[in-house]
Design a protein around this motif. Structure first.
Motif, PDB file in Angstrom:
ATOM      1  N   GLN A 488      48.087 119.629  48.387  1.00 34.81           N
ATOM      2  CA  GLN A 488      49.121 119.685  49.414  1.00 34.81           C
ATOM      3  C   GLN A 488      48.979 120.950  50.261  1.00 34.81           C
ATOM      4  O   GLN A 488      48.671 122.010  49.730  1.00 34.81           O
ATOM      5  CB  GLN A 488      50.506 119.642  48.763  1.00 34.81           C
ATOM      6  N   PRO A 489      49.183 120.870  51.577  1.00 31.66           N
ATOM      7  CA  PRO A 489      49.490 119.652  52.323  1.00 31.66           C
ATOM      8  C   PRO A 489      48.229 118.837  52.581  1.00 31.66           C
ATOM      9  O   PRO A 489      47.144 119.402  52.744  1.00 31.66           O
ATOM     10  CB  PRO A 489      50.062 120.194  53.637  1.00 31.66           C
ATOM     11  N   THR A 490      48.366 117.540  52.638  1.00 34.18           N
ATOM     12  CA  THR A 490      47.223 116.675  52.905  1.00 34.18           C
ATOM     13  C   THR A 490      47.022 116.506  54.409  1.00 34.18           C
ATOM     14  O   THR A 490      47.894 116.856  55.206  1.00 34.18           O
ATOM     15  CB  THR A 490      47.417 115.293  52.266  1.00 34.18           C
ATOM     16  N   GLN A 496      50.082 110.884  51.960  1.00 32.49           N
ATOM     17  CA  GLN A 496      50.798 112.160  51.838  1.00 32.49           C
ATOM     18  C   GLN A 496      51.053 112.558  50.395  1.00 32.49           C
ATOM     19  O   GLN A 496      51.242 113.743  50.103  1.00 32.49           O
ATOM     20  CB  GLN A 496      52.134 112.067  52.595  1.00 32.49           C
TER      21      GLN A 496
END
Length: 561
Positions: A488-490, A496
């Motif tokens: 994360q973040p993707t 997500q």
């Protein structure tokens, strides 16, 4: 063992009732295979992935079941699950069916949600679910049967080993011996049979004329007027490349009032010289013949597989620079890119290094104030070959070498085996995601979509990588560890909240790898819309505007990729 006893034993193995735990664990693995990965999947592909995953889970369950059986046998007690039959079997089958129905509904929802983000536009429905199940059931039956045949073969080997050996030792030796023999036979067939067959077939296709494609008559491309290499000798991809140079009329239409030059395209095929060094020397002679060293931009272009030069990338360069360009490329294989990635990586590296060395040597002899700007380009396996010019250096050494080697460098869609790319990712600034890493002082750009370059200072070394490109993220380590792209973040075009599962995620990644080349533009391994922004950042004239870049992006849509 008598023939009758052996036959009875074979029937027992082949038609044995499945273990409850095999069904349960197989269903668990199958469910894990339904979750989204980098790219959307069709019903047939999901059926294959689900069948492979179920088979792996079945095997794991079988091993656990054998340990369970041995534990009760050594304890001198009967397995309580056997005593309670058939209710445990009924319960497991009912749960598996419920999981299958719910899982199919969830899979359709997940896939359609992902398709709305990255395409394709087609929405999956009941027909795709039916396809999923037909493919899954057929392949599961085949794989389980093969697994039992393998188990029977291992038992046969086990029976030939000395009885005085401990049972566990016999089983390990029998299984290992069988695996070595099978793997050896498969590798031998691939190496001496399949690969030779494929090479011959693709060599034949390489020599076959493309219907409707005519030899160019201009002197500015290989195979044209006065060329040192015949048109027919360039191979299929070489002929497409040299015949596809953007015309001066198209360049003038794109920028009214300009006086463009006819772009120079030099290509040397496998038939033109016996080895990579000789082909590189011949390429330099072709560059001299065409006047390439008097152009503003000279690009050393490392190709992929069959000699493919991305027509969208080449056209984007020529439009952005008004045709004042020369591209030099050489072929190193007859095989398609995905096969070359497996067997021809050394040839890609050799081709990239020898071509750059030969061109750079001649280029260095020119006065610094009159010679063209030297650019390096590589896409996919071509980026691997181009990057290999700098060896296996540290990130800092690689970047300094690249900056010293050329005026600008553009590497697009790097593979998971690119040493420099992976080293840069490992050395990125803390907190920056792997799909948009921050490194250095800005002379090096690592971006997930090259549209981000709009309005930024001209980079020296530019990498372009999509978050959803499986070619860059595929790794054997996905078998046992969570890949970096899931952190994360993707990225903006990947799930997500991605889910990792041992072995299953690797199977998904492998099918994503095969599917990445046919992804929608701007996703996966399809970089067609990005070249306008990349070349605008590297070669566009001073009066170039963001509107020009957007117009170029629209123009390139009509170029066949």
């Amino acid at each position: 063992m008598s023939v009758r006893a052996a036959s009875r034993r074979a029937r027992e193995v082949l038609w044995a009732q499945p273990r409850l735990i095999s069904i349960a664990v197989g269903t668990w693995f199958w469910w894990a295979a339904l979750v989204p990965s980098l790219l959307p999947r069709s019903g047939s592909i999901q059926g294959v992935i689900g069948a492979v995953s179920f088979a792996v889970g079945w095997g794991v369950g079988s091993l656990v079941g054998q340990v369970w059986d041995r534990a009760w046998t050594r304890a001198g007690r009967r397995d309580p699950l056997l005593a309670a039959r058939p209710w445990p079997l009924v319960a497991v089958v009912v749960l598996a069916v419920v999981a299958a129905v719910v899982g199919t509904v969830m899979w359709l929802r997940w896939q359609n949600s992902q398709r709305r983000v990255v395409g394709p536009d087609e929405v999956l429905g009941l027909g795709d679910a039916v396809t999923l199940w037909v493919v899954t059931l057929v392949l599961v039956a085949v794989v389980v049967l093969i697994g039992r045949l393998v188990g029977l073969a291992v038992i046969r080997v086990d029976e030939q080993l000395p009885r005085r050996w401990p049972g566990l030792v016999r089983h390990l030796v029998a299984g290992s011996a069988f695996a070595v023999v099978v793997i050896g036979m498969v590798m031998a067939v691939l190496s001496f049979g399949v690969m030779r067959f494929l090479d011959a077939k693709y060599a034949e296709a390489d020599a076959t004329p493309t219907p409707g494609l005519l030899a160019p008559q201009t002197a500015t491309v290989s195979g044209g007027s006065g060329s040192l290499v015949p048109w027919t000798s360039l191979g299929a991809e070489g002929r497409l490349f040299t015949a596809g140079a953007v015309s001066t009329d198209a360049l003038r239409t794109f920028r009214p009032g300009s006086e463009p030059l006819a772009p120079i395209r030099v290509f040397i095929g496998l038939q033109n010289a016996p080895d990579a060094a000789a082909r590189a020397d011949l390429a330099v002679k072709e560059l001299e013949r065409t006047g390439a060293f008097q152009r503003k931009y000279l690009v050393v272009w490392t190709v992929t597989g069959t000699g493919w030069v991305d027509p969208v990338a080449a056209a984007g360069l020529e439009y952005a620079a008004g045709g004042d360009t020369a591209i030099a490329a050489q072929q190193y294989s007859y095989l398609p890119s995905w096969i070359s990635f497996l067997v021809d990586k050394d040839e890609a590296a050799e081709a990239g290094t020898t071509l750059y060395t030969a061109v750079h040597e001649r280029w260095s002899q020119l006065p610094p104030d009159t010679r063209p700007q030297l650019l390096l380009f590589g896409e996919s396996l071509g980026s691997f070959g181009s990057e290999a010019t700098f060896g296996r250096a540290t990130p800092t050494e690689t970047l300094r070498a690249a900056e010293k080697a050329a005026d600008s460098v553009l590497w697009v869609g790097p593979t998971g085996d690119n040493v420099g790319w992976n080293a840069l990712l490992a050395s990125r600034q803390p907190g920056s995601p792997v799909w948009a890493p921050v490194y250095g002082d800005g002379s090096v750009r690592l971006v997930d979509h090259s549209q981000e370059l709009a309005g930024t200072p001209e980079p020296k070394v530019l990498w372009v990588q999509h978050p959803s490109d499986p070619v860059g993220w595929w790794s054997w380590s996905t078998l046992w560890s969570r890949p970096a792209w899931m952190e994360q973040p993707t990225g903006d075009d990947v799930p997500q909240e991605p889910s990792w599962f041992p072995v299953v995620s690797f199977v998904q990644a492998t099918f994503d790898l095969m599917n990445g080349f046919s992804a929608s533009p701007g996703h996966g391994h399809n970089y067609n819309p990005d070249f306008a922004y990349a070349w605008a950042a590297l070669v566009a004239p001073p009066d170039w505007t963001i509107a020009d870049t957007e117009r170029l992006a629209q123009t390139l849509i009509g170029v066949s990729g």
